[in-house]
Design a protein around this motif. Sequence first.
Motif, PDB file in Angstrom:
ATOM      1  N   VAL A 193       0.852  -1.191   0.000  1.00 50.28           N
ATOM      2  CA  VAL A 193       0.000   0.000   0.000  1.00 50.28           C
ATOM      3  C   VAL A 193       0.887   1.240   0.000  1.00 50.28           C
ATOM      4  N   GLU A 194       0.376   2.309  -0.575  1.00 52.08           N
ATOM      5  CA  GLU A 194       1.130   3.561  -0.583  1.00 52.08           C
ATOM      6  C   GLU A 194       0.731   4.376   0.640  1.00 52.08           C
ATOM      7  N   VAL A 195       1.718   5.014   1.248  1.00 57.27           N
ATOM      8  CA  VAL A 195       1.499   5.780   2.472  1.00 57.27           C
ATOM      9  C   VAL A 195       1.787   7.248   2.179  1.00 57.27           C
ATOM     10  N   LEU A 196       0.819   8.111   2.468  1.00 61.71           N
ATOM     11  CA  LEU A 196       1.031   9.540   2.295  1.00 61.71           C
ATOM     12  C   LEU A 196       2.015  10.048   3.339  1.00 61.71           C
ATOM     13  N   GLU A 197       2.771  11.074   2.978  1.00 62.49           N
ATOM     14  CA  GLU A 197       3.690  11.688   3.935  1.00 62.49           C
ATOM     15  C   GLU A 197       2.911  12.088   5.191  1.00 62.49           C
ATOM     16  N   PRO A 198       3.514  11.993   6.369  1.00 61.18           N
ATOM     17  CA  PRO A 198       2.801  12.257   7.623  1.00 61.18           C
ATOM     18  C   PRO A 198       2.677  13.752   7.927  1.00 61.18           C
ATOM     19  N   ILE A 199       1.825  14.422   7.151  1.00 65.55           N
ATOM     20  CA  ILE A 199       1.665  15.871   7.291  1.00 65.55           C
ATOM     21  C   ILE A 199       0.228  16.264   7.643  1.00 65.55           C
ATOM     22  N   PHE A 200      -0.645  15.282   7.816  1.00 66.21           N
ATOM     23  CA  PHE A 200      -2.057  15.556   8.053  1.00 66.21           C
ATOM     24  C   PHE A 200      -2.425  15.392   9.517  1.00 66.21           C
ATOM     25  N   ALA A 201      -3.461  16.107   9.929  1.00 65.70           N
ATOM     26  CA  ALA A 201      -4.017  15.977  11.278  1.00 65.70           C
ATOM     27  C   ALA A 201      -5.511  15.711  11.166  1.00 65.70           C
ATOM     28  N   ASN A 202      -6.038  15.015  12.153  1.00 66.88           N
ATOM     29  CA  ASN A 202      -7.470  14.721  12.203  1.00 66.88           C
ATOM     30  C   ASN A 202      -8.242  15.914  12.750  1.00 66.88           C
ATOM     31  N   PHE A 203      -9.367  16.232  12.105  1.00 61.29           N
ATOM     32  CA  PHE A 203     -10.226  17.321  12.568  1.00 61.29           C
ATOM     33  C   PHE A 203     -11.674  16.891  12.767  1.00 61.29           C
ATOM     34  N   ASP A 262      -6.458   6.956   9.605  1.00 60.71           N
ATOM     35  CA  ASP A 262      -6.679   7.001  11.050  1.00 60.71           C
ATOM     36  C   ASP A 262      -5.630   7.934  11.642  1.00 60.71           C
ATOM     37  N   ASN A 263      -5.489   7.932  12.951  1.00 59.71           N
ATOM     38  CA  ASN A 263      -4.533   8.828  13.594  1.00 59.71           C
ATOM     39  C   ASN A 263      -3.078   8.489  13.293  1.00 59.71           C
ATOM     40  N   ASN A 264      -2.829   7.320  12.701  1.00 60.28           N
ATOM     41  CA  ASN A 264      -1.467   6.918  12.349  1.00 60.28           C
ATOM     42  C   ASN A 264      -1.054   7.377  10.961  1.00 60.28           C
ATOM     43  N   GLY A 265      -2.030   7.656  10.104  1.00 58.18           N
ATOM     44  CA  GLY A 265      -1.680   8.069   8.753  1.00 58.18           C
ATOM     45  C   GLY A 265      -2.771   7.764   7.744  1.00 58.18           C
ATOM     46  N   ILE A 266      -2.410   7.974   6.472  1.00 59.13           N
ATOM     47  CA  ILE A 266      -3.333   7.777   5.356  1.00 59.13           C
ATOM     48  C   ILE A 266      -2.673   6.842   4.350  1.00 59.13           C
ATOM     49  N   LEU A 267      -3.414   5.817   3.929  1.00 53.60           N
ATOM     50  CA  LEU A 267      -2.940   4.808   2.980  1.00 53.60           C
ATOM     51  C   LEU A 267      -3.831   4.806   1.750  1.00 53.60           C
ATOM     52  N   VAL A 268      -3.244   4.394   0.621  1.00 51.00           N
ATOM     53  CA  VAL A 268      -4.007   4.257  -0.620  1.00 51.00           C
ATOM     54  C   VAL A 268      -3.721   2.885  -1.212  1.00 51.00           C
ATOM     55  N   ALA A 269      -4.788   2.197  -1.629  1.00 50.63           N
ATOM     56  CA  ALA A 269      -4.677   0.882  -2.258  1.00 50.63           C
ATOM     57  C   ALA A 269      -5.454   0.881  -3.571  1.00 50.63           C
ATOM     58  N   GLN A 270      -5.051  -0.005  -4.454  1.00 52.62           N
ATOM     59  CA  GLN A 270      -5.717  -0.083  -5.765  1.00 52.62           C
ATOM     60  C   GLN A 270      -7.139  -0.616  -5.652  1.00 52.62           C
TER      61      GLN A 270
END
Length: 161
Positions: free
Chosen positions: A16-26, A147-155
Amino acid sequence: MPPIVTPDICDAYPDVEVLEPIFANFGAIEAFCGQARTVKCFEDNSLVKQAVAEPGDGAVLVVDAGGSTRCAMLGDILAEQAATNGWAGVVMYGCVRDVDALAQTALGIQALGAHPRRSEKRGEGTRDIPVVIAGVTIAPGQWLYADNNGILVAQERLSLA
């Protein structure tokens, strides 16, 4: 559906691809997933407004706002509309506002930060195209897990059993 735990997903699906850890949950929903639908716009949230007014059907709206930190592209009114219309979440490569209200909205929301200024409304932007945010290309129809750990993308949709 079992809970979304991105570290467990990464362990089970190392590709899975992982987005850089620059996001926060709102949002009030801290873990969410769904098929991606995309908007590319810069300091103009007209197409975000248009998208959240449509049925979300459990999808995640991925907004490439160019990483701008000069205005907010989503606030309490549009977030509430997205929640009401069945969107699972919004990933904003830009800022949001009305963060106290967003924290009470039944929607997953991840963004770069908060900004009190609203965006312009010029009707500019593009929908349903591949966007590149945080080092990952996200195409409409791919599956996004957050989730609070990050964002993933899958096909495709992953089995989380």
